[in-house]
Scaffold this motif. Structure first.
Motif, PDB file in Angstrom:
ATOM      1  N   GLU A   5      22.953 -16.656  34.294  1.00 30.38           N
ATOM      2  CA  GLU A   5      21.742 -16.125  34.430  1.00 30.38           C
ATOM      3  C   GLU A   5      21.578 -15.199  35.545  1.00 30.38           C
ATOM      4  O   GLU A   5      22.251 -15.711  36.696  1.00 30.38           O
ATOM      5  CB  GLU A   5      20.274 -16.822  34.364  1.00 30.38           C
ATOM      6  CG  GLU A   5      19.959 -17.670  35.341  1.00 30.38           C
ATOM      7  CD  GLU A   5      18.666 -18.593  35.217  1.00 30.38           C
ATOM      8  OE1 GLU A   5      17.971 -18.243  34.497  1.00 30.38           O
ATOM      9  OE2 GLU A   5      18.697 -19.447  36.165  1.00 30.38           O
ATOM     10  N   PHE A   6      21.236 -13.934  35.554  1.00 31.19           N
ATOM     11  CA  PHE A   6      20.977 -13.226  36.740  1.00 31.19           C
ATOM     12  C   PHE A   6      19.322 -13.075  36.996  1.00 31.19           C
ATOM     13  O   PHE A   6      18.544 -12.788  36.112  1.00 31.19           O
ATOM     14  CB  PHE A   6      21.333 -11.646  36.549  1.00 31.19           C
ATOM     15  CG  PHE A   6      22.953 -11.719  36.638  1.00 31.19           C
ATOM     16  CD1 PHE A   6      23.550 -11.491  37.883  1.00 31.19           C
ATOM     17  CD2 PHE A   6      23.580 -11.737  35.424  1.00 31.19           C
ATOM     18  CE1 PHE A   6      24.826 -11.438  38.107  1.00 31.19           C
ATOM     19  CE2 PHE A   6      25.136 -11.871  35.581  1.00 31.19           C
ATOM     20  CZ  PHE A   6      25.756 -11.493  36.851  1.00 31.19           C
ATOM     21  N   ARG A   7      18.923 -13.542  38.352  1.00 30.88           N
ATOM     22  CA  ARG A   7      17.456 -13.367  38.575  1.00 30.88           C
ATOM     23  C   ARG A   7      17.094 -12.394  39.309  1.00 30.88           C
ATOM     24  O   ARG A   7      17.824 -11.705  39.884  1.00 30.88           O
ATOM     25  CB  ARG A   7      16.925 -14.710  39.278  1.00 30.88           C
ATOM     26  CG  ARG A   7      17.266 -16.114  38.363  1.00 30.88           C
ATOM     27  CD  ARG A   7      16.836 -17.159  39.182  1.00 30.88           C
ATOM     28  NE  ARG A   7      16.864 -18.359  38.296  1.00 30.88           N
ATOM     29  CZ  ARG A   7      16.352 -19.514  38.706  1.00 30.88           C
ATOM     30  NH1 ARG A   7      15.690 -19.833  39.985  1.00 30.88           N
ATOM     31  NH2 ARG A   7      16.458 -20.561  37.830  1.00 30.88           N
ATOM     32  N   PRO A   8      15.716 -11.781  39.044  1.00 28.33           N
ATOM     33  CA  PRO A   8      15.476 -10.456  40.080  1.00 28.33           C
ATOM     34  C   PRO A   8      15.625 -10.225  41.461  1.00 28.33           C
ATOM     35  O   PRO A   8      15.892  -9.332  41.954  1.00 28.33           O
ATOM     36  CB  PRO A   8      13.854 -10.584  39.731  1.00 28.33           C
ATOM     37  CG  PRO A   8      13.665 -11.360  38.346  1.00 28.33           C
ATOM     38  CD  PRO A   8      14.612 -12.485  38.505  1.00 28.33           C
ATOM     39  N   ASN A   9      15.834 -11.623  42.043  1.00 27.50           N
ATOM     40  CA  ASN A   9      16.070 -11.763  43.640  1.00 27.50           C
ATOM     41  C   ASN A   9      17.451 -11.594  43.659  1.00 27.50           C
ATOM     42  O   ASN A   9      18.019 -11.593  44.821  1.00 27.50           O
ATOM     43  CB  ASN A   9      15.584 -12.881  44.247  1.00 27.50           C
ATOM     44  CG  ASN A   9      15.981 -14.423  43.584  1.00 27.50           C
ATOM     45  OD1 ASN A   9      17.170 -14.214  42.857  1.00 27.50           O
ATOM     46  ND2 ASN A   9      15.578 -15.338  44.022  1.00 27.50           N
ATOM     47  N   GLY A  10      18.454 -11.470  42.575  1.00 27.42           N
ATOM     48  CA  GLY A  10      19.918 -11.404  42.983  1.00 27.42           C
ATOM     49  C   GLY A  10      20.503 -12.624  42.659  1.00 27.42           C
ATOM     50  O   GLY A  10      21.714 -12.585  42.961  1.00 27.42           O
ATOM     51  N   GLN A  11      19.957 -13.872  42.268  1.00 23.78           N
ATOM     52  CA  GLN A  11      20.608 -15.029  42.328  1.00 23.78           C
ATOM     53  C   GLN A  11      21.323 -15.182  40.977  1.00 23.78           C
ATOM     54  O   GLN A  11      20.636 -14.652  39.902  1.00 23.78           O
ATOM     55  CB  GLN A  11      19.619 -15.867  42.178  1.00 23.78           C
ATOM     56  CG  GLN A  11      20.445 -17.520  42.461  1.00 23.78           C
ATOM     57  CD  GLN A  11      19.229 -18.601  42.442  1.00 23.78           C
ATOM     58  OE1 GLN A  11      17.979 -18.571  41.942  1.00 23.78           O
ATOM     59  NE2 GLN A  11      19.697 -19.668  42.935  1.00 23.78           N
ATOM     60  N   ALA A  15      23.233  -3.605  44.728  1.00 21.23           N
ATOM     61  CA  ALA A  15      24.355  -2.582  43.646  1.00 21.23           C
ATOM     62  C   ALA A  15      24.784  -3.192  42.462  1.00 21.23           C
ATOM     63  O   ALA A  15      25.061  -2.731  41.754  1.00 21.23           O
ATOM     64  CB  ALA A  15      25.299  -2.260  44.904  1.00 21.23           C
ATOM     65  N   VAL A  16      25.048  -4.582  42.781  1.00 17.78           N
ATOM     66  CA  VAL A  16      25.602  -5.368  41.421  1.00 17.78           C
ATOM     67  C   VAL A  16      24.529  -5.534  40.471  1.00 17.78           C
ATOM     68  O   VAL A  16      24.653  -5.149  39.315  1.00 17.78           O
ATOM     69  CB  VAL A  16      26.130  -6.842  42.107  1.00 17.78           C
ATOM     70  CG1 VAL A  16      26.255  -7.515  40.746  1.00 17.78           C
ATOM     71  CG2 VAL A  16      27.201  -6.633  42.747  1.00 17.78           C
ATOM     72  N   LEU A  17      23.284  -5.627  40.907  1.00 22.52           N
ATOM     73  CA  LEU A  17      22.388  -5.778  39.741  1.00 22.52           C
ATOM     74  C   LEU A  17      21.916  -4.445  39.267  1.00 22.52           C
ATOM     75  O   LEU A  17      21.778  -4.119  37.956  1.00 22.52           O
ATOM     76  CB  LEU A  17      20.621  -6.264  40.541  1.00 22.52           C
ATOM     77  CG  LEU A  17      20.738  -7.635  40.852  1.00 22.52           C
ATOM     78  CD1 LEU A  17      19.308  -7.848  41.432  1.00 22.52           C
ATOM     79  CD2 LEU A  17      20.781  -8.387  39.522  1.00 22.52           C
ATOM     80  N   LYS A  18      22.034  -3.207  40.133  1.00 20.89           N
ATOM     81  CA  LYS A  18      21.909  -1.981  39.411  1.00 20.89           C
ATOM     82  C   LYS A  18      23.007  -1.600  38.431  1.00 20.89           C
ATOM     83  O   LYS A  18      22.771  -1.043  37.221  1.00 20.89           O
ATOM     84  CB  LYS A  18      22.107  -1.009  40.683  1.00 20.89           C
ATOM     85  CG  LYS A  18      21.819   0.553  40.280  1.00 20.89           C
ATOM     86  CD  LYS A  18      21.830   1.354  41.604  1.00 20.89           C
ATOM     87  CE  LYS A  18      21.557   3.038  40.828  1.00 20.89           C
ATOM     88  NZ  LYS A  18      21.795   3.846  42.089  1.00 20.89           N
ATOM     89  N   GLU A  19      24.252  -2.018  38.974  1.00 18.69           N
ATOM     90  CA  GLU A  19      25.191  -2.009  37.810  1.00 18.69           C
ATOM     91  C   GLU A  19      24.999  -2.562  36.780  1.00 18.69           C
ATOM     92  O   GLU A  19      25.198  -2.247  35.584  1.00 18.69           O
ATOM     93  CB  GLU A  19      26.696  -2.294  38.521  1.00 18.69           C
ATOM     94  CG  GLU A  19      27.876  -2.014  37.650  1.00 18.69           C
ATOM     95  CD  GLU A  19      28.167  -0.791  37.071  1.00 18.69           C
ATOM     96  OE1 GLU A  19      28.824  -0.639  36.342  1.00 18.69           O
ATOM     97  OE2 GLU A  19      27.515   0.131  37.838  1.00 18.69           O
TER      98      GLU A  19
END
Length: 154
Positions: free
Chosen positions: A33-39, A63-67
């Protein structure tokens, strides 16, 4: 499938993927899982040959979350409906949950062994979008975990 319009931040993002089954080696699964805080949280449980559960956590950059968001948006998965996808069975199940901007979606289907399973389904186009998105997500997660936890020789 469930779609809920929620009063969330327009930039909020959450993604969870699970694939697993219960068999002669117990409950075996892969989940991230990816969380909103980047975790990024990752778990892989295989009891084959007495393996133990692998758990990893890392923080990814904006940048990773954006991708990741771009990958999800380009897949057009948010427009799909899993009502005609194969139901989970004894072979296993897959789940994909995404919160993107103000849209929440949750999919559940059986394990997909090969692209032939996708092509023979009642909704090959929708299931194909799911199949390829999951492949991209797994590659990204394995790359991130591999980079983050690389053992550096002295």
């Amino acid at each position: 499938m469930s779609q809920d319009k929620e009063n969330t931040n327009a930039n909020e993002f959450y993604l969870r993927y699970y694939i697993g089954h219960r068999g002669k080696f117990g409950h075996e699964f892969l989940e991230f899982e990816f969380r909103p805080n980047g975790q990024l949280r990752y778990a892989n449980n295989s009891n084959y040959k007495n393996d133990t559960m692998i758990r990893k956590e890392a923080t990814v950059s904006p940048a990773v979350l954006k991708e990741l968001k771009r990958i999800v948006e380009d897949s057009e998965i948010m427009q799909e409906d899993d009502s005609k996808w194969p139901e989970p069975d004894k072979v296993g199940r897959q789940e994909l949950e995404i919160l993107l901007n103000d849209e929440h979606i949750s999919f559940t289907t059986s394990k997909i062994g090969a692209l032939a399973d996708v092509n023979n389904s009642q909704d090959p186009d929708g299931l194909r979008s799911f199949y390829y998105l999951v492949q991209d997500l797994k590659c990204l997660v394995f790359s991130l975990i591999g980079l983050h936890f690389k053992i550096k020789p002295i």
